[in-house]
Design a protein around this motif. Structure first.
Motif, short mmCIF file in Angstrom:
data_model
loop_
_atom_site.label_atom_id
_atom_site.label_comp_id
_atom_site.label_asym_id
_atom_site.label_seq_id
_atom_site.Cartn_x
_atom_site.Cartn_y
_atom_site.Cartn_z
N UNK A 79 -6.00 77.35 51.47
CA UNK A 79 -7.39 77.61 51.10
C UNK A 79 -8.18 76.31 51.21
N UNK A 80 -9.26 76.34 51.96
CA UNK A 80 -10.15 75.18 52.09
C UNK A 80 -11.11 75.20 50.90
N UNK A 81 -10.86 74.32 49.92
CA UNK A 81 -11.66 74.32 48.69
C UNK A 81 -13.03 73.70 48.88
N UNK A 82 -13.25 73.03 50.00
CA UNK A 82 -14.60 72.56 50.28
C UNK A 82 -15.52 73.76 50.52
N UNK A 83 -14.95 74.80 51.12
CA UNK A 83 -15.70 76.03 51.39
C UNK A 83 -15.57 77.00 50.22
N UNK A 84 -14.38 77.09 49.64
CA UNK A 84 -14.11 78.00 48.53
C UNK A 84 -13.89 77.19 47.27
N UNK A 85 -14.98 76.89 46.56
CA UNK A 85 -14.92 75.93 45.45
C UNK A 85 -15.01 76.57 44.08
N UNK A 86 -14.77 77.89 43.99
CA UNK A 86 -14.69 78.57 42.69
C UNK A 86 -13.38 79.35 42.62
N UNK A 87 -12.96 79.66 41.40
CA UNK A 87 -11.72 80.41 41.24
C UNK A 87 -11.80 81.76 41.96
N UNK A 88 -12.94 82.45 41.83
CA UNK A 88 -13.06 83.76 42.44
C UNK A 88 -12.95 83.67 43.96
N UNK A 89 -13.63 82.68 44.55
CA UNK A 89 -13.59 82.58 46.01
C UNK A 89 -12.19 82.18 46.50
N UNK A 90 -11.49 81.35 45.72
CA UNK A 90 -10.10 81.01 46.08
C UNK A 90 -9.24 82.27 46.10
N UNK A 91 -9.36 83.09 45.07
CA UNK A 91 -8.54 84.30 45.01
C UNK A 91 -8.99 85.35 46.01
N UNK A 92 -10.24 85.30 46.43
CA UNK A 92 -10.69 86.18 47.52
C UNK A 92 -9.95 85.84 48.80
N UNK A 93 -9.75 84.53 49.04
CA UNK A 93 -9.01 84.10 50.23
C UNK A 93 -7.52 84.48 50.10
N UNK A 125 8.45 91.92 47.11
CA UNK A 125 9.44 90.90 46.76
C UNK A 125 9.24 89.65 47.62
N UNK A 126 8.00 89.20 47.65
CA UNK A 126 7.65 88.03 48.44
C UNK A 126 7.27 86.86 47.53
N UNK A 127 7.56 85.65 48.01
CA UNK A 127 7.12 84.43 47.34
C UNK A 127 5.80 84.00 47.97
N UNK A 128 4.85 83.61 47.14
CA UNK A 128 3.57 83.13 47.64
C UNK A 128 3.49 81.62 47.43
N UNK A 129 3.17 80.89 48.50
CA UNK A 129 2.93 79.45 48.40
C UNK A 129 1.47 79.21 48.77
N UNK A 130 0.71 78.67 47.82
CA UNK A 130 -0.72 78.44 47.99
C UNK A 130 -0.98 76.95 48.15
N UNK A 131 -1.67 76.56 49.21
CA UNK A 131 -2.11 75.18 49.38
C UNK A 131 -3.61 75.12 49.11
N UNK A 132 -3.98 74.42 48.05
CA UNK A 132 -5.39 74.22 47.73
C UNK A 132 -5.83 72.92 48.38
N UNK A 133 -6.31 73.04 49.62
CA UNK A 133 -6.68 71.86 50.40
C UNK A 133 -8.04 71.34 49.96
N UNK A 134 -8.15 70.01 49.81
CA UNK A 134 -9.36 69.40 49.26
C UNK A 134 -9.64 69.96 47.87
N UNK A 135 -8.59 69.98 47.04
CA UNK A 135 -8.69 70.52 45.68
C UNK A 135 -9.74 69.76 44.87
N UNK A 136 -10.08 68.54 45.30
CA UNK A 136 -11.09 67.76 44.57
C UNK A 136 -12.41 68.50 44.44
#
Length: 376
Positions: A91-105, A137-148
């Motif tokens: 998830x590109x957090x520069x574009x998706x900078x709220x919790x809701x938008x992150x979870x939308x992605x 039965x899947x594992x999810x790995x989330x990368x919060x890119x530019x989490x700053x």
């Protein structure tokens, strides 16, 4: 300059490039050099996911242009070739900078279609993602890119809390988190709420700035893949490497090669010369500025423009002009000032003002004209 195409002039249908995409920002190189230790550490953290367990959480830090995003993307691609039981989403957090938008992605990455644009609560959105993971039965790995950027909007703690505590509300949900920060001043753990600190115990992977030989080695490979044979000399590549080392950002060098190639083509030349590099550097050196500006809202851009036209002005005076243009209150104004400061776009320094106590002066961190040109 000779007029004979055989003596150095390009014809209309010719190009100095073999593959121009090699110099674009989203290009992922086949060979990823000088990051073996970092790649091994990331692999170690994700290995449990391939076996069906929750992976270790990871905090990836380092200045811009040091290979962080590429490392994560290469690893996610490798995991995808090994198993279909692990879902990896960046998830590109520069574009998706709220919790809701992150979870939308995350919803989009889980179901392969976007969630409804309205009418669905965060709880329902999150629940559907978690239920799908448990069902498959899947594992999810989330990368919060530019989490700053999540920190700049005060959304980081809520976002991470939801991800890290998912298994408590949805038994069987297995989620691992990679946070990627390009802000060297941000102390990620210290800035999180205590409720998140208690569960977020990440492995730390640091990406240092590339040194001169490493820069030359990486640029050499881009040159071989991106330019036709004989287009650019060794001395010219080293000039590009010098400029890159000055900035500390490999992306400057890659963008510089592309722009220098385009400059050569504009001259109708079959070769990239020093003059092409030097002319291109005036734009390439601002790649971080352009990237930061691209993620700003209209209101944030408006304040930056006000600061640019009142460079060095006191915060109160700048606010008066900003308020006249936007009608926004001082609280929101102060929040935006802090964000622009954290992004390195401005310097907000406190100083003693005679008769007025301490006040912040707001000044640009970049050349005024460079900022204003890119805000247009």
């Amino acid at each position: 300059m000779a007029d004979d195409p055989e003596e150095g002039m390009l014809s209309w249908d010719e190009s100095v490039f073999r593959d121009e995409h090699v110099f674009e920002i989203d290009y992922v190189p086949e060979t990823f050099k000088h990051r073996d230790t970092q790649t091994q550490n990331l692999t170690y953290a994700l290995r449990p996911a391939v076996r069906g367990s929750r992976p270790l959480n990871v905090m990836v830090r380092g200045p811009p242009g040091t290979g962080k995003t590429t490392a994560v993307q290469k690893l996610f691609d490798e995991v995808g070739t090994q198993t279909s039981d692990v879902r990896t989403i960046r998830v590109n957090c520069q574009v998706n900078s709220t919790r809701y938008s992150v979870f939308s992605r995350l919803f989009e990455g889980t179901f392969d279609y976007e969630p409804p644009s309205s009418g669905i609560s965060f709880k329902k959105l999150f629940g559907q993602i978690a239920d799908k993971l448990v069902e498959d039965d899947r594992v999810l790995v989330v990368a919060l890119d530019d989490v700053n950027y999540l920190f700049y909007e005060n959304e980081a703690s809520d976002t991470l809390y939801s991800l890290l505590r998912a298994h408590e509300e949805y038994p069987g949900a297995k989620i691992g988190v990679i946070v990627v920060s390009s802000d060297p001043t941000l102390e990620v753990i210290d800035e999180l709420d205590s409720r998140v600190q208690s569960v977020f115990r990440p492995e730390e992977v640091y990406f240092p700035v590339y040194d001169q030989p490493e820069i030359v080695d990486i640029l050499d490979e881009r040159v071989r893949k991106g330019f036709r044979d004989g287009v650019i000399s060794r001395n010219t590549v080293e000039r590009v490497a010098d400029r890159t080392a000055e900035s500390g950002d490999l992306r400057v060098g890659i963008d510089l090669l592309r722009r220098a190639g385009l400059n050569a083509e504009m001259r109708g030349s079959r070769t990239v010369e020093m003059e092409d590099v030097d002319a291109a550097y005036e734009k390439s050196k601002y790649i971080n500025l352009s990237r930061s500006l691209s993620g700003l809202s209209d209101t944030e851009r408006a304040l930056l423009e006000v600061i640019a036209t009142n460079d060095g002005g006191q915060a109160g005076e700048v606010y008066e002009t900003f308020h006249e243009e936007t009608a926004l209150g001082y609280t929101r104004y102060s929040e935006i000032v802090n964000k622009l400061d954290q992004l390195g776009l401005i310097d907000a320094d406190y100083a003693d003002i005679e008769g007025r106590g301490r006040s912040r002066s707001l000044s640009l961190s970049y050349d005024k004209e460079a900022v204003l040109d890119r805000l247009e």
